[in-house]
Motif scaffolding. Structure first.
Motif, PDB file in Angstrom:
ATOM      1  N   SER A  23       0.819  -1.216   0.000  1.00 58.88           N
ATOM      2  CA  SER A  23       0.000   0.000   0.000  1.00 58.88           C
ATOM      3  C   SER A  23       0.849   1.261   0.000  1.00 58.88           C
ATOM      4  CB  SER A  23      -0.930   0.015   1.213  1.00 58.88           C
ATOM      5  OG  SER A  23      -0.180   0.185   2.397  1.00 58.88           O
ATOM      6  N   HIS A  24       2.102   1.167   0.409  1.00 60.07           N
ATOM      7  CA  HIS A  24       3.012   2.309   0.499  1.00 60.07           C
ATOM      8  C   HIS A  24       2.496   3.368   1.470  1.00 60.07           C
ATOM      9  CE1 HIS A  24       5.326   0.634  -2.782  1.00 60.07           C
ATOM     10  NE2 HIS A  24       4.245   0.579  -3.526  1.00 60.07           N
ATOM     11  N   LEU A  25       1.791   2.937   2.510  1.00 64.79           N
ATOM     12  CA  LEU A  25       1.231   3.878   3.482  1.00 64.79           C
ATOM     13  C   LEU A  25       2.306   4.682   4.216  1.00 64.79           C
ATOM     14  CD1 LEU A  25      -1.296   5.021   4.790  1.00 64.79           C
ATOM     15  CD2 LEU A  25      -1.226   3.145   6.421  1.00 64.79           C
ATOM     16  N   VAL A  47      -4.633   4.226   0.696  1.00 66.23           N
ATOM     17  CA  VAL A  47      -5.736   3.673   1.483  1.00 66.23           C
ATOM     18  C   VAL A  47      -6.662   2.827   0.599  1.00 66.23           C
ATOM     19  CG1 VAL A  47      -7.791   4.337   2.802  1.00 66.23           C
ATOM     20  CG2 VAL A  47      -5.617   5.481   3.208  1.00 66.23           C
ATOM     21  N   THR A  48      -6.727   3.141  -0.676  1.00 59.26           N
ATOM     22  CA  THR A  48      -7.615   2.441  -1.599  1.00 59.26           C
ATOM     23  C   THR A  48      -7.126   1.035  -1.939  1.00 59.26           C
ATOM     24  OG1 THR A  48      -7.948   4.612  -2.594  1.00 59.26           O
ATOM     25  CG2 THR A  48      -8.871   2.770  -3.758  1.00 59.26           C
ATOM     26  N   VAL A  49      -5.827   0.794  -1.817  1.00 65.56           N
ATOM     27  CA  VAL A  49      -5.239  -0.487  -2.239  1.00 65.56           C
ATOM     28  C   VAL A  49      -5.921  -1.674  -1.562  1.00 65.56           C
ATOM     29  CG1 VAL A  49      -3.148  -1.900  -2.215  1.00 65.56           C
ATOM     30  CG2 VAL A  49      -3.007   0.514  -2.818  1.00 65.56           C
ATOM     31  N   GLY A  50      -5.998  -1.650  -0.247  1.00 64.61           N
ATOM     32  CA  GLY A  50      -6.587  -2.768   0.496  1.00 64.61           C
ATOM     33  C   GLY A  50      -8.058  -2.979   0.184  1.00 64.61           C
ATOM     34  N   ASN A  51      -8.800  -1.881   0.050  1.00 63.73           N
ATOM     35  CA  ASN A  51     -10.234  -1.993  -0.247  1.00 63.73           C
ATOM     36  C   ASN A  51     -10.465  -2.642  -1.608  1.00 63.73           C
ATOM     37  OD1 ASN A  51     -10.856  -0.748   2.179  1.00 63.73           O
ATOM     38  ND2 ASN A  51     -10.950   1.283   1.260  1.00 63.73           N
ATOM     39  N   LEU A  52      -9.703  -2.216  -2.592  1.00 64.01           N
ATOM     40  CA  LEU A  52      -9.861  -2.804  -3.927  1.00 64.01           C
ATOM     41  C   LEU A  52      -9.494  -4.282  -3.924  1.00 64.01           C
ATOM     42  CD1 LEU A  52      -8.402   0.099  -6.074  1.00 64.01           C
ATOM     43  CD2 LEU A  52     -10.778  -0.664  -6.008  1.00 64.01           C
TER      44      LEU A  52
END
Length: 95
Positions: A23-25, A47-52
């Motif tokens: 995610s590179h958070l 933040v969108t990475v995990g949701n997708l």
């Protein structure tokens, strides 16, 4: 789509999908400190990475991961460029 006990999305006939992309958070958080406007873009994509991925859209999660890293690098580049410009301005102003 069903879920395993470890919450990893599965494809009905092929088993578990690939692990989620990075995610590179932490990088996004540092990018916010470096240059806020571009850092926010990085954080949003991060933040969108995990949701997708949880929705089973692996390709979109990979793109979001790449976008998060790209926006973070732009943020760092902008911070460096502004620092160099400010330094040159200060040095030229002292003459």
């Amino acid at each position: 789509m069903t879920h395993c006990t470890d919450k990893q999305p599965v494809d009905g006939e092929h088993g578990p999908l690939a692990p989620p992309p990075a995610s590179h958070l932490p990088l996004a958080i540092l990018a916010i400190i470096a240059f806020f406007p571009l850092g926010v873009m990085s954080l949003t994509r991060s933040v969108t990475v995990g949701n997708l991925w949880e929705q089973g859209d692996y390709d979109a999660s990979v793109r979001a991961s790449a976008d998060a890293k790209s926006w973070a690098m732009r943020s760092f580049s902008a911070a460096v460029a502004l620092t160099v410009l400010a330094s040159v301005g200060v040095l030229l102003g002292q003459r």
